[in-house]
Design a protein around this motif. Structure first.
Motif, PDB file in Angstrom:
ATOM      1  N   PHE A   1       0.825  -1.223   0.000  1.00  0.00           N
ATOM      2  CA  PHE A   1       0.000   0.000   0.000  1.00  0.00           C
ATOM      3  C   PHE A   1       0.851   1.261   0.000  1.00  0.00           C
ATOM      4  CE2 PHE A   1      -3.840  -2.219   1.628  1.00  0.00           C
ATOM      5  CZ  PHE A   1      -4.731  -1.680   0.723  1.00  0.00           C
ATOM      6  N   GLY A   2       1.795   1.298   0.944  1.00  0.00           N
ATOM      7  CA  GLY A   2       2.612   2.498   1.147  1.00  0.00           C
ATOM      8  C   GLY A   2       3.375   2.876  -0.102  1.00  0.00           C
ATOM      9  N   VAL A   3       3.993   1.862  -0.715  1.00  0.00           N
ATOM     10  CA  VAL A   3       4.800   2.127  -1.915  1.00  0.00           C
ATOM     11  C   VAL A   3       3.902   2.649  -3.043  1.00  0.00           C
ATOM     12  CG1 VAL A   3       6.277   1.055  -3.675  1.00  0.00           C
ATOM     13  CG2 VAL A   3       6.558   0.444  -1.267  1.00  0.00           C
TER      14      VAL A   3
ATOM     15  N   VAL B   1     -13.455  -3.437  -8.892  1.00  0.00           N
ATOM     16  CA  VAL B   1     -14.449  -3.416  -7.806  1.00  0.00           C
ATOM     17  C   VAL B   1     -15.330  -4.660  -7.881  1.00  0.00           C
ATOM     18  CG1 VAL B   1     -16.483  -2.181  -6.916  1.00  0.00           C
ATOM     19  CG2 VAL B   1     -14.440  -0.908  -7.563  1.00  0.00           C
ATOM     20  N   ILE B   2     -15.743  -5.009  -9.105  1.00  0.00           N
ATOM     21  CA  ILE B   2     -16.585  -6.207  -9.280  1.00  0.00           C
ATOM     22  C   ILE B   2     -15.808  -7.444  -8.820  1.00  0.00           C
ATOM     23  CG2 ILE B   2     -17.772  -7.663 -10.987  1.00  0.00           C
ATOM     24  CD1 ILE B   2     -18.268  -5.003 -12.578  1.00  0.00           C
ATOM     25  N   THR B   3     -14.530  -7.492  -9.190  1.00  0.00           N
ATOM     26  CA  THR B   3     -13.693  -8.643  -8.804  1.00  0.00           C
ATOM     27  C   THR B   3     -13.569  -8.722  -7.277  1.00  0.00           C
ATOM     28  OG1 THR B   3     -12.422  -7.945 -10.722  1.00  0.00           O
ATOM     29  CG2 THR B   3     -11.570  -9.821  -9.519  1.00  0.00           C
TER      30      THR B   3
ATOM     31  N   GLY C   1     -12.277 -10.438  -2.383  1.00  0.00           N
ATOM     32  CA  GLY C   1     -12.016  -9.725  -1.142  1.00  0.00           C
ATOM     33  C   GLY C   1     -11.072  -8.552  -1.241  1.00  0.00           C
ATOM     34  N   PHE C   2     -10.561  -8.170  -0.078  1.00  0.00           N
ATOM     35  CA  PHE C   2      -9.818  -6.928   0.081  1.00  0.00           C
ATOM     36  C   PHE C   2      -8.503  -6.893  -0.707  1.00  0.00           C
ATOM     37  CE2 PHE C   2      -7.373  -3.826   2.657  1.00  0.00           C
ATOM     38  CZ  PHE C   2      -8.211  -2.753   2.448  1.00  0.00           C
ATOM     39  N   GLN C   3      -7.932  -8.069  -0.969  1.00  0.00           N
ATOM     40  CA  GLN C   3      -6.666  -8.156  -1.717  1.00  0.00           C
ATOM     41  C   GLN C   3      -6.756  -7.381  -3.037  1.00  0.00           C
ATOM     42  OE1 GLN C   3      -3.744  -9.413  -0.977  1.00  0.00           O
ATOM     43  NE2 GLN C   3      -2.842  -9.188  -3.018  1.00  0.00           N
ATOM     44  N   VAL C   4      -7.977  -7.378  -3.615  1.00  0.00           N
ATOM     45  CA  VAL C   4      -8.178  -6.718  -4.902  1.00  0.00           C
ATOM     46  C   VAL C   4      -7.916  -5.213  -4.800  1.00  0.00           C
ATOM     47  CG1 VAL C   4      -9.886  -6.225  -6.702  1.00  0.00           C
ATOM     48  CG2 VAL C   4      -9.769  -8.489  -5.687  1.00  0.00           C
ATOM     49  N   VAL C   5      -8.265  -4.611  -3.664  1.00  0.00           N
ATOM     50  CA  VAL C   5      -8.044  -3.167  -3.487  1.00  0.00           C
ATOM     51  C   VAL C   5      -6.542  -2.877  -3.562  1.00  0.00           C
ATOM     52  CG1 VAL C   5      -8.408  -1.200  -1.947  1.00  0.00           C
ATOM     53  CG2 VAL C   5     -10.117  -3.011  -2.076  1.00  0.00           C
TER      54      VAL C   5
ATOM     55  N   LEU D   1      -5.574  -3.049  -7.067  1.00  0.00           N
ATOM     56  CA  LEU D   1      -6.054  -1.864  -7.771  1.00  0.00           C
ATOM     57  C   LEU D   1      -5.093  -0.689  -7.564  1.00  0.00           C
ATOM     58  CD1 LEU D   1      -8.160  -0.129  -9.268  1.00  0.00           C
ATOM     59  CD2 LEU D   1      -9.365   0.130  -7.113  1.00  0.00           C
ATOM     60  N   LEU D   2      -4.673  -0.507  -6.324  1.00  0.00           N
ATOM     61  CA  LEU D   2      -3.764   0.589  -6.004  1.00  0.00           C
ATOM     62  C   LEU D   2      -2.419   0.402  -6.732  1.00  0.00           C
ATOM     63  CD1 LEU D   2      -4.453   2.968  -4.200  1.00  0.00           C
ATOM     64  CD2 LEU D   2      -3.019   1.967  -2.429  1.00  0.00           C
ATOM     65  N   ALA D   3      -1.970  -0.859  -6.771  1.00  0.00           N
ATOM     66  CA  ALA D   3      -0.711  -1.151  -7.468  1.00  0.00           C
ATOM     67  C   ALA D   3      -0.844  -0.867  -8.959  1.00  0.00           C
ATOM     68  CB  ALA D   3      -0.326  -2.602  -7.249  1.00  0.00           C
ATOM     69  N   PHE D   4      -2.016  -1.223  -9.513  1.00  0.00           N
ATOM     70  CA  PHE D   4      -2.299  -0.964 -10.934  1.00  0.00           C
ATOM     71  C   PHE D   4      -2.219   0.542 -11.210  1.00  0.00           C
ATOM     72  CE2 PHE D   4      -5.749  -0.112 -14.126  1.00  0.00           C
ATOM     73  CZ  PHE D   4      -5.175  -0.750 -15.207  1.00  0.00           C
TER      74      PHE D   4
END
Lengths: 221, 368
Positions: free
Chosen positions: A38-40, A71-73, A78-82, A85-88
């Motif tokens: 997240f931080g990176v 979001v659909i995924t 679960g939360f791993q997708v968020v 998403l941030l990494a993307f």
């Protein structure tokens, strides 16, 4: 929206080409090495937004449909997708760092890195065609007013054939201009601001490595 | 000097490009002919695009300055200058051909700056190629040709998208260079030393007077049924923009219309010409000369033919918004177009530089 934001990137930025190219690579690596921490990701997005004076955020906005997909995924995984998403978004932001310089300096940087002239001239030509393709796409949208799947299909068909015909026309023009794969590029001395961008990118990379190292180091207890 | 002695030339797809053509071009010539008469083929032969780039079967010979034609001696400028663009910056665009020919970048740019000043586009050197108007881009390409040191410049319909003022400016600039201009706007013929014709018969077409009906659109303009209105103005005055605004407004109001923009491939989405013009009156199809090509793929046609298919397709609607419909078409087409619009009771708004076409319209909107 994506095509328009690509054209937006053709407006010149003030940062040095080689710095932008290496910093973009370092930041993408940082996201990968930190296992999409997240931080990176947040640091990469912030740095890119500051350096590009907010233009990287416009690129992020252009990719909105993909976020809906994430979001659909998330409903299923679960939360791993968020985190993904941030990494993307971070990787897109890192790429958008190129927006902080101008295309001639990017091609100059590629030539400096000993990328063959043939490849660099192809990249440069592809970029030069972008404004024309963006205006083609916008014009076709006006004509076909795509609102149904069939409408979008027609738009896509017209866009594909127009792009092919434009490519043939461009190659005809290249013949007329005695094209010999010579690429145009520019190099200049980096300024202090450029060096700061490079150092900040390095710091993020070190932080990413340290996160990974701390995971793999056995605790003393 | 460019010398032609061509018995026949066939494009790789088997279509005849040129037949029995013998001519000597010395410079300052005006090449005219009907759509599809082979003007572009002649120009492409001058710098070797045909047969070196296109292939095909050539019976005969072409000599440019006593040798095989090549792009270093003869510089070919396409009809649509946007399709000539290879760089994002104007200065790079002007210097590009010289750099490709081996000149040092700094030297080429210095020469480019000088030529830009001479041509009167010195104020454009710091601009982007995608920010300037079509007329300015045409001048940029001419400056590139001069910088490259070519002995001869060949221009394919350079006035197609230019206002009269800009067309005269181009003529003034190329006057001192050896050049050949292929053009449908024959009103400019008098500015050249000699005319070479590939066959052009000016037909007399009577345009019927029609009764105007009720108001069919009241927004940016007021349009009555059966009315043909022209939008005129200099390059960059906003004619296309106005047409697009009208289209947007009509769409909002739920009015059925068709919009034709300058680049014909935008409109062609079917596999055959016949499918493209399905539902269009046969008389229109015949008048546009599409009967003989109805089984061809629309994208395989010449740009003039594609334009005719796209305009014929636009006849499906009651109201037509047309952007430069007479560009790349011979002199007879403009009369034919207005004749068909009148005959089939269509309402049309036409953005154009073509003064001849404007004469046949009911009224005009002049943009400044």
């Amino acid at each position: 929206m994506v095509v328009n934001s690509l054209k937006e990137g053709l407006r010149d930025g003030g940062r040095e080409g080689r710095i932008c190219l290496t910093s973009a690579t370092i930041l993408s690596l940082s996201v990968y090495i930190s296992a999409m921490a997240f931080g990176v990701s947040l640091l990469v997005i912030t740095l890119s937004a500051v350096v590009t004076s907010g233009r990287s955020l416009k690129v992020l906005k252009a990719f909105f449909p993909f976020y809906v997909f994430f979001v659909i995924t998330a409903i299923f995984f679960g939360f791993q997708v968020v985190k993904n998403l941030l990494a993307f978004m971070a990787v897109i932001s890192a790429g958008a760092l190129i927006y902080a310089t101008n295309i001639k300096e990017v091609t100059g940087a590629l030539l400096y890195l000993k990328i063959p002239q043939k490849v660099v001239s192809m990249v440069s030509l592809a970029i030069s065609m972008l404004p024309l393709l963006v205006s083609d796409f916008n014009n076709m949208r006006e004509i076909h007013n795509a609102k149904s799947i069939r409408g979008y299909y027609k738009l896509l068909k017209a866009f594909t054939s127009t792009t092919i015909l434009r490519a043939i026309s461009t190659s005809e023009s290249l013949y007329s201009k005695s094209f010999s794969y010579k690429a145009l590029g520019e190099l200049r001395q980096p300024e202090i601001k450029d060096i700061v961008v490079f150092l900040l990118s390095l710091l993020i990379l070190i932080y990413a490595i340290s996160l990974e190292v701390s995971i793999w180091t056995p605790s003393s207890t | 000097m460019i010398e032609f002695s061509v018995r026949s030339y066939f494009y790789p797809n088997g279509s005849l490009g040129l037949e029995c053509f013998s001519e000597k071009f010395e410079g300052c010539e005006f090449l005219e002919g009907e759509t599809g008469s082979g003007k572009t083929t002649v120009l492409r032969m001058m710098n070797g695009l045909i047969p070196e780039f296109y292939g095909g079967k050539l019976d005969g010979f072409i000599r440019a300055f006593g040798k095989k034609p090549n792009p270093r001696d003869i510089y070919y400028i396409k009809q649509n200058p946007e399709e000539m663009v290879t760089c994002l910056d104007v200065i790079d665009e002007v210097a590009y051909p010289s750099i490709q020919q081996g000149k040092k970048v700094s030297e080429a740019k210095r020469d480019a700056e000088e030529v830009c000043e001479e041509v009167g586009i010195g104020h454009l050197v710091d601009r982007k190629t995608y920010e300037i108007s079509t007329g300015e881009l045409q001048l940029v390409e001419i400056a590139a040709a001069i910088t490259s040191g070519s002995k001869f410049i060949v221009l394919d319909e350079p006035f197609a998208y230019l206002s009269r003022r800009n067309a005269l400016r181009v003529i003034r600039i190329i006057r001192d260079l050896k050049h050949v201009v292929s053009e449908h706007r024959i009103e400019f013929e008098k500015y050249f030393d000699r005319t070479v014709s590939l066959g052009l018969e000016i037909k007399s077409i009577g345009i019927p007077e029609t009764e105007k009906g009720d108001v069919v659109y009241n927004g940016i303009l007021e349009l009555r049924e059966g009315e043909v209105v022209a939008i005129t103005g200099d390059n960059g005055a906003g004619k296309t923009m106005m047409l697009k605004e009208i289209a947007k407004d009509m769409r909002k109001k739920g009015i059925n219309f068709s919009l034709f923009l300058q680049h014909p491939p935008y409109h062609l989405t079917e596999n055959t010409v016949e499918k493209e013009v399905e539902g269009v009156n046969r008389e229109i199809v015949t008048a546009f000369g599409l009967e003989g090509i109805k089984n061809r793929h629309p994208q395989s046609l010449s740009s003039g033919q594609m334009r005719r298919v796209a305009i014929a397709k636009a006849f499906k609607a009651k109201i037509l918004l047309l952007d430069e419909p007479s560009a790349a078409q011979d002199v007879n087409f403009r009369k034919k177009l207005v004749y068909l619009l009148r005959k089939f009771g269509k309402t049309a708004v036409i953005a154009t530089h073509d003064e001849e076409l404007v004469r046949y319209c009911d009224w005009r909107v002049e943009l400044w």
